[in-house]
Motif scaffolding. Structure first.
Motif, PDB file in Angstrom:
ATOM      1  N   GLY A 150       0.805  -1.215   0.000  1.00 29.22           N
ATOM      2  CA  GLY A 150       0.000   0.000   0.000  1.00 29.22           C
ATOM      3  C   GLY A 150       0.839   1.268   0.000  1.00 29.22           C
ATOM      4  N   PHE A 151       2.150   1.092  -0.106  1.00 29.47           N
ATOM      5  CA  PHE A 151       3.071   2.231  -0.163  1.00 29.47           C
ATOM      6  C   PHE A 151       4.351   1.774  -0.848  1.00 29.47           C
ATOM      7  N   GLU A 152       5.202   2.731  -1.171  1.00 32.08           N
ATOM      8  CA  GLU A 152       6.463   2.409  -1.831  1.00 32.08           C
ATOM      9  C   GLU A 152       7.450   1.805  -0.822  1.00 32.08           C
ATOM     10  N   THR A 153       8.119   0.741  -1.215  1.00 30.70           N
ATOM     11  CA  THR A 153       9.107   0.067  -0.372  1.00 30.70           C
ATOM     12  C   THR A 153      10.422  -0.037  -1.142  1.00 30.70           C
ATOM     13  N   ASN A 154      11.399  -0.666  -0.532  1.00 35.86           N
ATOM     14  CA  ASN A 154      12.678  -0.898  -1.215  1.00 35.86           C
ATOM     15  C   ASN A 154      12.537  -1.892  -2.368  1.00 35.86           C
ATOM     16  N   ALA A 155      11.448  -2.659  -2.387  1.00 32.81           N
ATOM     17  CA  ALA A 155      11.215  -3.640  -3.457  1.00 32.81           C
ATOM     18  C   ALA A 155      10.364  -3.061  -4.595  1.00 32.81           C
ATOM     19  N   THR A 156       9.905  -1.837  -4.436  1.00 31.68           N
ATOM     20  CA  THR A 156       9.090  -1.166  -5.452  1.00 31.68           C
ATOM     21  C   THR A 156       9.933  -0.866  -6.681  1.00 31.68           C
ATOM     22  N   GLY A 211       0.164   3.909  -7.786  1.00 32.34           N
ATOM     23  CA  GLY A 211       0.712   2.570  -7.919  1.00 32.34           C
ATOM     24  C   GLY A 211      -0.266   1.472  -8.279  1.00 32.34           C
ATOM     25  N   TYR A 212       0.311   0.459  -8.904  1.00 27.40           N
ATOM     26  CA  TYR A 212      -0.382  -0.790  -9.205  1.00 27.40           C
ATOM     27  C   TYR A 212       0.127  -1.858  -8.241  1.00 27.40           C
ATOM     28  N   LEU A 213      -0.700  -2.868  -7.994  1.00 23.11           N
ATOM     29  CA  LEU A 213      -0.331  -3.982  -7.120  1.00 23.11           C
ATOM     30  C   LEU A 213       0.095  -5.188  -7.946  1.00 23.11           C
ATOM     31  N   LYS A 214       1.192  -5.821  -7.520  1.00 25.49           N
ATOM     32  CA  LYS A 214       1.634  -7.073  -8.139  1.00 25.49           C
ATOM     33  C   LYS A 214       0.626  -8.160  -7.768  1.00 25.49           C
ATOM     34  N   ASP A 215       0.381  -9.098  -8.683  1.00 25.46           N
ATOM     35  CA  ASP A 215      -0.596 -10.163  -8.438  1.00 25.46           C
ATOM     36  C   ASP A 215      -0.309 -10.921  -7.140  1.00 25.46           C
ATOM     37  N   LYS A 216       0.947 -11.318  -6.949  1.00 27.55           N
ATOM     38  CA  LYS A 216       1.361 -12.008  -5.724  1.00 27.55           C
ATOM     39  C   LYS A 216       2.609 -11.321  -5.195  1.00 27.55           C
ATOM     40  N   PRO A 217       2.674 -11.099  -3.883  1.00 25.79           N
ATOM     41  CA  PRO A 217       3.858 -10.430  -3.333  1.00 25.79           C
ATOM     42  C   PRO A 217       5.128 -11.265  -3.523  1.00 25.79           C
ATOM     43  N   LEU A 218       6.244 -10.573  -3.643  1.00 24.58           N
ATOM     44  CA  LEU A 218       7.535 -11.262  -3.734  1.00 24.58           C
ATOM     45  C   LEU A 218       7.811 -12.013  -2.437  1.00 24.58           C
ATOM     46  N   PRO A 219       8.571 -13.114  -2.491  1.00 26.38           N
ATOM     47  CA  PRO A 219       8.855 -13.898  -1.276  1.00 26.38           C
ATOM     48  C   PRO A 219       9.578 -13.092  -0.185  1.00 26.38           C
ATOM     49  N   GLU A 220      10.414 -12.167  -0.569  1.00 23.71           N
ATOM     50  CA  GLU A 220      11.185 -11.398   0.416  1.00 23.71           C
ATOM     51  C   GLU A 220      10.373 -10.295   1.085  1.00 23.71           C
ATOM     52  N   CYS A 221       9.134 -10.091   0.664  1.00 22.54           N
ATOM     53  CA  CYS A 221       8.319  -8.991   1.189  1.00 22.54           C
ATOM     54  C   CYS A 221       7.956  -9.165   2.664  1.00 22.54           C
ATOM     55  N   GLU A 222       7.727 -10.396   3.089  1.00 23.03           N
ATOM     56  CA  GLU A 222       7.371 -10.609   4.489  1.00 23.03           C
ATOM     57  C   GLU A 222       8.474 -10.083   5.405  1.00 23.03           C
ATOM     58  N   LYS A 223       9.700 -10.399   5.084  1.00 16.64           N
ATOM     59  CA  LYS A 223      10.841  -9.933   5.880  1.00 16.64           C
ATOM     60  C   LYS A 223      10.993  -8.412   5.791  1.00 16.64           C
ATOM     61  N   LEU A 224      10.793  -7.878   4.604  1.00 19.12           N
ATOM     62  CA  LEU A 224      10.910  -6.437   4.396  1.00 19.12           C
ATOM     63  C   LEU A 224       9.848  -5.679   5.197  1.00 19.12           C
ATOM     64  N   LEU A 225       8.608  -6.165   5.180  1.00 18.54           N
ATOM     65  CA  LEU A 225       7.541  -5.496   5.922  1.00 18.54           C
ATOM     66  C   LEU A 225       7.734  -5.621   7.428  1.00 18.54           C
ATOM     67  N   GLN A 226       8.299  -6.729   7.890  1.00 16.41           N
ATOM     68  CA  GLN A 226       8.622  -6.861   9.313  1.00 16.41           C
ATOM     69  C   GLN A 226       9.672  -5.832   9.703  1.00 16.41           C
ATOM     70  N   TYR A 227      10.634  -5.593   8.820  1.00 23.16           N
ATOM     71  CA  TYR A 227      11.665  -4.584   9.059  1.00 23.16           C
ATOM     72  C   TYR A 227      11.027  -3.204   9.219  1.00 23.16           C
ATOM     73  N   TYR A 228      10.066  -2.874   8.340  1.00 21.40           N
ATOM     74  CA  TYR A 228       9.398  -1.571   8.446  1.00 21.40           C
ATOM     75  C   TYR A 228       8.620  -1.459   9.750  1.00 21.40           C
ATOM     76  N   LEU A 229       7.990  -2.539  10.185  1.00 18.45           N
ATOM     77  CA  LEU A 229       7.210  -2.499  11.428  1.00 18.45           C
ATOM     78  C   LEU A 229       8.086  -2.371  12.670  1.00 18.45           C
ATOM     79  N   THR A 230       9.273  -2.928  12.659  1.00 20.36           N
ATOM     80  CA  THR A 230      10.143  -2.834  13.824  1.00 20.36           C
ATOM     81  C   THR A 230      10.641  -1.404  14.041  1.00 20.36           C
ATOM     82  N   ASP A 231      10.583  -0.599  13.005  1.00 22.52           N
ATOM     83  CA  ASP A 231      11.055   0.782  13.095  1.00 22.52           C
ATOM     84  C   ASP A 231       9.938   1.745  13.466  1.00 22.52           C
TER      85      ASP A 231
END
Length: 162
Positions: A42-48, A139-159
């Motif tokens: 729902g926002f731009e990340t390092n994987a965008t 932005g457009y949404l990818k059909d299925k999230p990349l496998p590394e996204c779970e770890k990336l989003l956890q990183y954003y939440l810890t901050d």
């Protein structure tokens, strides 16, 4: 005293009249970007990544009737950025940029809430003199999230403070 008045008038004409001329012949340049949300965050990340060849529209509606009074389109460049020229001042209109089409099949679902961006296309009594106007990234949404996204989003939440 008369010389002071003449000097004041000369300085005023040098600085104020050039500001009025561009307003009378309003051409706006709208700039923004289109991305693929590969994590469906729902926002731009390092994987965008930013999408080349995406079609973007600018639409203005009359404020009272909500009838479309202006529409134009543009396409993003290799950096996912669009530059759309809009003629005339749209003083009494509500204008917005909108996603029209993604060239990427697996990233073509518009992200609701990030699929439009309001834009002001007037100089009337708002103090804006610049003709370059920036729209929020869409932005457009990818059909299925990349496998590394779970770890990336956890990183954003810890901050965060949540």
């Amino acid at each position: 005293m008369a010389s002071r008045v003449l000097i004041f008038m000369a300085l005023t004409s040098l600085y104020i009249f050039p500001l009025l001329i561009p307003i009378a012949t309003a051409t706006f340049h709208v700039k923004g970007s289109v991305y693929c949300d590969t994590c469906r965050a729902g926002f731009e990340t390092n994987a965008t990544f930013y999408i080349q060849g995406a079609t973007v529209g600018i639409q203005c509606k009359e404020r009272k009737t909500m009838k479309v009074v202006f529409y134009t389109e543009g396409v993003t460049d290799s950096t996912g950025t669009y530059h759309i020229e809009v003629e005339n001042d749209h003083r009494d209109s509500i204008c917005q940029c909108m996603l029209v089409k993604s060239p990427i099949k697996w990233c073509s679902t518009p992200d609701s809430g990030r699929d439009t961006s309001s834009i002001v296309l007037t100089h009337y009594q708002n103090g804006i003199v610049n003709h370059l106007h920036y729209a929020n990234a869409m932005g457009y949404l990818k059909d299925k999230p990349l496998p590394e996204c779970e770890k990336l989003l956890q990183y954003y939440l810890t901050d965060s403070d949540v």
